[in-house]
Every structure is written in structure tokens, then in C-alpha cells.
Design a protein around this motif. Sequence first.
Motif, PDB file in Angstrom:
ATOM      1  N   GLU A 177     -62.211  31.389  -5.690  1.00 11.67           N
ATOM      2  CA  GLU A 177     -62.328  32.361  -6.912  1.00 11.67           C
ATOM      3  C   GLU A 177     -63.328  31.715  -7.865  1.00 11.67           C
ATOM      4  O   GLU A 177     -63.607  30.662  -7.868  1.00 11.67           O
ATOM      5  CB  GLU A 177     -60.846  32.117  -7.517  1.00 11.67           C
ATOM      6  CG  GLU A 177     -59.561  32.339  -6.712  1.00 11.67           C
ATOM      7  CD  GLU A 177     -58.403  32.402  -7.392  1.00 11.67           C
ATOM      8  OE1 GLU A 177     -57.356  32.697  -6.853  1.00 11.67           O
ATOM      9  OE2 GLU A 177     -58.598  31.834  -8.749  1.00 11.67           O
ATOM     10  N   THR A 186     -56.063  31.832 -12.427  1.00 10.67           N
ATOM     11  CA  THR A 186     -57.338  31.235 -12.795  1.00 10.67           C
ATOM     12  C   THR A 186     -57.700  31.738 -14.045  1.00 10.67           C
ATOM     13  O   THR A 186     -57.852  32.855 -13.976  1.00 10.67           O
ATOM     14  CB  THR A 186     -58.345  31.258 -11.576  1.00 10.67           C
ATOM     15  OG1 THR A 186     -57.787  30.778 -10.351  1.00 10.67           O
ATOM     16  CG2 THR A 186     -59.747  30.607 -11.970  1.00 10.67           C
ATOM     17  N   THR A 187     -58.350  31.297 -15.023  1.00  9.15           N
ATOM     18  CA  THR A 187     -59.113  31.724 -16.218  1.00  9.15           C
ATOM     19  C   THR A 187     -60.350  30.793 -16.219  1.00  9.15           C
ATOM     20  O   THR A 187     -60.826  29.909 -15.835  1.00  9.15           O
ATOM     21  CB  THR A 187     -58.243  31.591 -17.340  1.00  9.15           C
ATOM     22  OG1 THR A 187     -58.095  30.073 -17.811  1.00  9.15           O
ATOM     23  CG2 THR A 187     -57.046  31.840 -17.157  1.00  9.15           C
ATOM     24  N   SER A 188     -61.170  31.326 -17.337  1.00 10.19           N
ATOM     25  CA  SER A 188     -62.355  30.715 -17.703  1.00 10.19           C
ATOM     26  C   SER A 188     -62.244  29.879 -18.920  1.00 10.19           C
ATOM     27  O   SER A 188     -63.164  29.433 -19.735  1.00 10.19           O
ATOM     28  CB  SER A 188     -63.446  31.753 -17.914  1.00 10.19           C
ATOM     29  OG  SER A 188     -63.740  32.728 -16.836  1.00 10.19           O
ATOM     30  N   ASP A 202     -61.738  37.080 -16.362  1.00 14.69           N
ATOM     31  CA  ASP A 202     -60.892  36.288 -17.203  1.00 14.69           C
ATOM     32  C   ASP A 202     -59.905  36.909 -18.206  1.00 14.69           C
ATOM     33  O   ASP A 202     -60.394  37.821 -18.820  1.00 14.69           O
ATOM     34  CB  ASP A 202     -61.945  35.485 -18.223  1.00 14.69           C
ATOM     35  CG  ASP A 202     -61.216  34.401 -19.025  1.00 14.69           C
ATOM     36  OD1 ASP A 202     -60.160  33.773 -18.505  1.00 14.69           O
ATOM     37  OD2 ASP A 202     -61.494  34.503 -20.275  1.00 14.69           O
ATOM     38  N   SER A 210     -64.084  32.642 -11.789  1.00 17.04           N
ATOM     39  CA  SER A 210     -63.402  33.483 -13.084  1.00 17.04           C
ATOM     40  C   SER A 210     -64.869  33.990 -13.777  1.00 17.04           C
ATOM     41  O   SER A 210     -65.701  32.839 -14.237  1.00 17.04           O
ATOM     42  CB  SER A 210     -62.609  32.664 -13.768  1.00 17.04           C
ATOM     43  OG  SER A 210     -62.112  33.467 -15.020  1.00 17.04           O
ATOM     44  N   TYR A 264     -56.337  37.912 -10.960  1.00 17.50           N
ATOM     45  CA  TYR A 264     -56.012  36.677 -11.931  1.00 17.50           C
ATOM     46  C   TYR A 264     -54.552  36.316 -11.269  1.00 17.50           C
ATOM     47  O   TYR A 264     -54.054  35.142 -11.257  1.00 17.50           O
ATOM     48  CB  TYR A 264     -55.756  37.315 -13.222  1.00 17.50           C
ATOM     49  CG  TYR A 264     -54.936  36.296 -13.958  1.00 17.50           C
ATOM     50  CD1 TYR A 264     -55.363  35.115 -14.430  1.00 17.50           C
ATOM     51  CD2 TYR A 264     -53.484  36.714 -14.533  1.00 17.50           C
ATOM     52  CE1 TYR A 264     -54.649  34.240 -15.433  1.00 17.50           C
ATOM     53  CE2 TYR A 264     -52.775  35.802 -14.968  1.00 17.50           C
ATOM     54  CZ  TYR A 264     -53.215  34.508 -15.648  1.00 17.50           C
ATOM     55  OH  TYR A 264     -52.477  33.859 -16.251  1.00 17.50           O
ATOM     56  N   VAL A 317     -62.656  37.070 -10.367  1.00 16.29           N
ATOM     57  CA  VAL A 317     -61.257  37.171 -11.141  1.00 16.29           C
ATOM     58  C   VAL A 317     -61.997  37.219 -12.498  1.00 16.29           C
ATOM     59  O   VAL A 317     -62.458  36.533 -13.258  1.00 16.29           O
ATOM     60  CB  VAL A 317     -60.624  35.560 -11.109  1.00 16.29           C
ATOM     61  CG1 VAL A 317     -59.450  35.772 -12.054  1.00 16.29           C
ATOM     62  CG2 VAL A 317     -60.182  35.302  -9.740  1.00 16.29           C
TER      63      VAL A 317
END
Length: 232
Positions: free
Chosen positions: A54, A194-196, A79, A56, A189, A77
Amino acid sequence: MDEISQRKGYRHFITMVANAETGNLLEVIDSHQQEEIIEALKQQPLEIREKVEEVSVDMWAGFPKVIAEVFPNAVVVIDRFHVMKLVNQRLNKLRQIVGIKAQGSRFLLLKNSSDLTELETQKLEQILAQSPCLRIAYEMKEELREIYQTSQTVKTGLIRMKKWLATAIVLYGKVARTIRSHLEGICNYFISRTTSGVMEGINNKAKLIMRQGYGFTNFESFRARLLCSFSD
């Protein structure tokens, strides 16, 4: 992956790549051009790049091609915090349009409802009572946040997002259309959430390093300093 302006007031951006799990900075690229990012990242062996699952990113249109070219097994993904930032900006604009200027009104509207104190909840209710339009927009912001918080699968998230967008188009207009155009990446997501988020800390420290180095006219020195600062 994220971009940052190397010098305040200039339109020259650099691209930074970090490990979302460890917070390690992996690469700093003196460009935010699609082909140049691809060329720089392809310096890494294919067997390493193939392990990435993934990536992000924000909603810059160039990222999907970069990811497809460099990380063949990865999904894009978008964010969630970039999405919520767009929604919050529009909500604040609506606040200004309806003429609500009370001190603290912006803060109360944008703060998560679950984090409000009892007194803040009362003050927010007084604000929303002044505008049915603003109340609906606020409730839609909170609904989107709830979708992010509670959707357990991509399918469920997608269904709920589409339902949200059908109504949001009325008040959120351009923002809703932007979200719709990136809907697949946004709903990715829900694969593993998963995020930044790690990039915020990296960006803040990078800006501090730039200030200490008076802008770093030598990019390689700046890159080396950053990589050293975020290595194990």
C-alpha cells in the motif's frame, strides 16, 4: 509519499517517501514531477519494490501512475486526513457564508464531536441553531468521520461513501465531486486503515531543518541531513 515546499514562497516542491509503519524516511527527491519521481524510485531493486502493498498519498493526480510504475503490487490509498481536511475547509467556508463569526466558532465546528466538552457542546448548539444549512453541513462532516471510524471492509465503506456523496453534493459541491473522482483510493483505506500520519511529523521536522539551514541551497546536503535525521 508526500510533497513539501523546499523554500517558503517558492513553487519548488520536493517529494518525500517514508515507511508508514516505522516512520523512517526512505527517500527525498528534488522534484514533484511524475517522471522524475519514477526515475528516482526505480533506483531501488525491483524485488524490494514488489514487496510494497500500500502507498498512502494525497489526491495529487500524478501519484497513481508513480505507484503503478514503481510499486507493481501496491494499491493507492488516499490519506483520510487529506479528505477530511477538504471537507473541513468547505464547512468553514459555509460558516463564513452564513455570517457566523463568533469567536471560537470555527474551532467548535471542526473539532470532532466526540472530543467536545459539555460546555463546548452547548456553545456549538447555539452556533448551529443560527443556521439550518450549517447544521446539516456539520452533521454531514460528522457522518463522514463516522464512516471512516466504523466501516470494517472496503465494500461497506464504498456503499456508505456513495450514499454520503449523493447527499453531500448539495452543500459540499466541488469537494464531493473531488472525493467521488478518487473514491477507489479513498475506500482502499478500509483494507488496513493505512494513513500518511507519519508524514506530518517528518514534514514538521524537515521545515525546522530548512529554517536552521537557511533554505539549504545545496539539495544533496539537505537530503543527507533529512535521511540521517529519520534513520534508525
